[in-house]
Design a protein around this motif. Sequence first.
Motif, PDB file in Angstrom:
ATOM      1  N   GLU A 150       0.852  -1.189   0.000  1.00 36.12           N
ATOM      2  CA  GLU A 150       0.000   0.000   0.000  1.00 36.12           C
ATOM      3  C   GLU A 150       0.890   1.242   0.000  1.00 36.12           C
ATOM      4  O   GLU A 150       1.802   1.369   0.828  1.00 36.12           O
ATOM      5  CB  GLU A 150      -0.910  -0.014   1.242  1.00 36.12           C
ATOM      6  N   ASN A 193      -3.406  -1.731   7.555  1.00 37.96           N
ATOM      7  CA  ASN A 193      -4.695  -2.316   7.156  1.00 37.96           C
ATOM      8  C   ASN A 193      -4.435  -3.818   7.121  1.00 37.96           C
ATOM      9  O   ASN A 193      -4.164  -4.393   6.071  1.00 37.96           O
ATOM     10  CB  ASN A 193      -5.138  -1.794   5.788  1.00 37.96           C
ATOM     11  N   ARG A 307      -2.251   3.598  16.812  1.00 40.73           N
ATOM     12  CA  ARG A 307      -2.229   4.785  15.958  1.00 40.73           C
ATOM     13  C   ARG A 307      -3.376   5.766  16.267  1.00 40.73           C
ATOM     14  O   ARG A 307      -4.491   5.351  16.589  1.00 40.73           O
ATOM     15  CB  ARG A 307      -2.284   4.366  14.492  1.00 40.73           C
ATOM     16  N   PHE A 309      -4.373   7.906  14.012  1.00 44.27           N
ATOM     17  CA  PHE A 309      -4.886   8.349  12.698  1.00 44.27           C
ATOM     18  C   PHE A 309      -6.353   7.960  12.575  1.00 44.27           C
ATOM     19  O   PHE A 309      -6.697   6.904  12.083  1.00 44.27           O
ATOM     20  CB  PHE A 309      -4.044   7.708  11.599  1.00 44.27           C
ATOM     21  N   LYS A 342       0.722  10.678  13.429  1.00 49.42           N
ATOM     22  CA  LYS A 342       1.330  11.194  12.198  1.00 49.42           C
ATOM     23  C   LYS A 342       1.850  12.605  12.436  1.00 49.42           C
ATOM     24  O   LYS A 342       1.283  13.343  13.246  1.00 49.42           O
ATOM     25  CB  LYS A 342       0.304  11.217  11.061  1.00 49.42           C
ATOM     26  N   PHE A 348      -0.066  13.256   6.044  1.00 51.91           N
ATOM     27  CA  PHE A 348       1.167  13.208   5.263  1.00 51.91           C
ATOM     28  C   PHE A 348       1.181  14.167   4.070  1.00 51.91           C
ATOM     29  O   PHE A 348       1.713  13.848   3.005  1.00 51.91           O
ATOM     30  CB  PHE A 348       1.417  11.780   4.755  1.00 51.91           C
TER      31      PHE A 348
HETATM   32  C1  BDP Z   1      -3.319   7.298   4.166  1.00 50.01           C
HETATM   33  C2  BDP Z   1      -3.186   6.334   3.042  1.00 50.01           C
HETATM   34  C3  BDP Z   1      -3.817   5.008   3.307  1.00 50.01           C
HETATM   35  C4  BDP Z   1      -3.359   4.497   4.663  1.00 50.01           C
HETATM   36  C5  BDP Z   1      -3.679   5.513   5.726  1.00 50.01           C
HETATM   37  C6  BDP Z   1      -3.140   5.143   7.096  1.00 50.01           C
HETATM   38  O1  BDP Z   1      -3.755   6.926   1.893  1.00 50.01           O
HETATM   39  O2  BDP Z   1      -3.450   4.148   2.265  1.00 50.01           O
HETATM   40  O3  BDP Z   1      -3.966   3.279   4.958  1.00 50.01           O
HETATM   41  O4  BDP Z   1      -3.088   6.725   5.406  1.00 50.01           O
HETATM   42  O5  BDP Z   1      -2.143   5.733   7.481  1.00 50.01           O
HETATM   43  O6  BDP Z   1      -2.295   8.232   3.993  1.00 50.01           O
HETATM   44  O7  BDP Z   1      -3.698   4.310   7.782  1.00 50.01           O
END
Ligand code: BDP
Length: 693
Positions: A150, A193, A307, A309, A342, A348
């Motif tokens: 990914e 994932n 995480r 995120f 992050k 990002f």
């Molecule tokens: C995003 C990406 C995705 C990742 C996600 C993550 O597009 O593919 O799974 O972050 O960090 O930047 O979980």
Amino acid sequence: MKKIKWIAAAVLLCCAACGGKTPLATENGHNLWFHSQVADKPVLASEKTTISIAQNEINQYWKGKSAVKLTAFNGNQVDSKLGDEGYSIEFGKNQIEIKANSQVGLLYGTFDLIRRQQTGNLFSEGTVTEVPAYQYRVLNHWDNPNLTVERGFAGKSLWKWKELPEKIRPEYEEYARANASIGINYTVLNNVNADPCMLTAEYLQKVKVLADIFRPYGLKVCLSLNFAAPKHLSDLKTSDPLDPAVAQWWKDKAAEIYSIIPDFGGFCVKANSEGQSGPQDYGRTHADGANMIADAIKPFGGIVMWRAFVYAPTSPDRAKQAVEEFLPLDGEFHDNVIIQIKNGPVDFQPREPFSPLFGKLEKTQVMAEMQITQEYMGHSNHMVYLHPMWKECLDSDTYEKGKGSTVAAITEGKVMPYKYTAIAGVTNIGDSINWCGHQLAQANWYAFGRMAWNTDLSSEQILDEWIKQTFTSEKGFVEPVSKMMMASHEAAVKYEMPMGIHHAFAGAGHYGPGPWETSSRPDWSPMYYHKAAKDGIGFDRTMNGSQAVEQYNEPLKSMYNNVETCPENLILWFHHLPWDYKMKSGRTLWDELCYTFQEGIDEARGFMDTWKSVEKYVDAYRFGQVAVKLERQAKDAIWWRDALMLYFQQYSEMPIPADCTQPQHTLDELRRFRLRISNYETPALDALPEYQL
Ligand code: BDP
């Protein structure tokens, strides 16, 4: 107490083998930053103990006159300041002594010494002492069992799951050695994932093979887990963290893992984010979920990197969500949980302010997650040296406990005492022959490791080391290439997202512009972020808008809130401004955008010229590969500018200044252009829009 002093080697060397250079024409980049270290004998020690590897490195590559002595004080910390992994190098007239409390410390010291030799940094006397900034210096691979990666742009996964555990590729050990040479000591092998299959007995046997190969290099394996694994892999009907049967399942799984891989590092977890299962599926909190896993691996010394995120489709401002979800849980996480954040609050982007969550959690250990792979920065087609961006985040003052509470200081446990400290980087490594897809992208892997070891190192110093070890120490090459790479991140920001415009990327692999795109989820469409309209552009996160500024500690909150004091390189991140807003330069916002894009285009063109000027120093193969990609980068810079500015022009109704490059395609043409790539691919260089330079 009896001192056990183990003197491993005292070797005086004059190594004929390492004098030989690869013939220029055959260099393909596989040697990474060991460019000039081509030995007759295989590099890798046959007897795989850490000390034998260190000794072998010296035997093969140390060319100095002084003997090198390796002294490890196993099990008896003679020098407490060196800790578990630190080392000292004592430079004397006839002897250089590397000392450490552990064998891995010696290995790190050995690589340091060789690096000094390669980069011209040896001393004739004195002592160098090195201790890593973080305990866990972690690579995150977003690799799937089906070998796709990914957001990976360097081929398929390095891990050949189908061949394992039987077939072992030499790259596994080369990878471990490269990581050891820059101090990386943890690696999460699979995608956040996560496929539940990674925790099956079958896959654990495969993981074990890698763990065994990595071990002597001081590298420990970790896995990403799928929170719903109990449901997928057993008869349990739930994965509710407060269900005792579920907790027991994780305890049993942990015991199984550690019986196979005794030094397993721990788990990385993406929960309740982008469709991944998590504790909230059962009405529980992130703390409930993280603690259940943490308790299961605690008896074995493992950690959980949970995480932060997270964002919901319904959120009016995605940038706020991590603080909203995690702040109320501060203090609830068990002591072997680290919250992995992050660098920025969205995702990002080439430039983001630091995530305010770093400055909010006072009773919870936090770590930074950087992205080494160039998801939003031209994949492995563009040359973008990322250390300046990471350093910008680490050096940011959060003011959590007054001035000096930088992200680096917090995550290193210097502001609040931490039991565990860590930093993670999402890798750019694949099975491409040159590892990273772009010869110059190897610098980002290198830089991440060096930064994780020492957050004070400057971008220039790390780059200087990398260039000299990867190409040549000739001044005529090092100076211009360093200048070019140092400018590359800022150039990418200018041609992709000047002044804080964010997420205006095409949905297809996040490569190229797509400011007009729509999506089923509002927060997956660029308009949610750039908010271009007749009245102006930018996301109002002030106290009159989404109030995201409030998540920053003072004086940052006021600074970002006030358009006069908000840094202009983030002004459209925090403010929605009219097209004719007067910038500090005296120009209108519209003109400033046009000229900033133009600078990005000009700089990208300049990179091509710089590279051409150093041709004589580089082998033909690597020179050609980089040259072709730099040309694409310059064309893409124009494409990005054309698409964004023509799209915005519909609202601003202002002209692109005559002294700027004029668009080569119409907005309609660009909108019709459809890139057919998936998340797992880098666009072919000739599949992109035609542009004249
Ligand atoms: C995003 C990406 C995705 C990742 C996600 C993550 O597009 O593919 O799974 O972050 O960090 O930047 O979980």
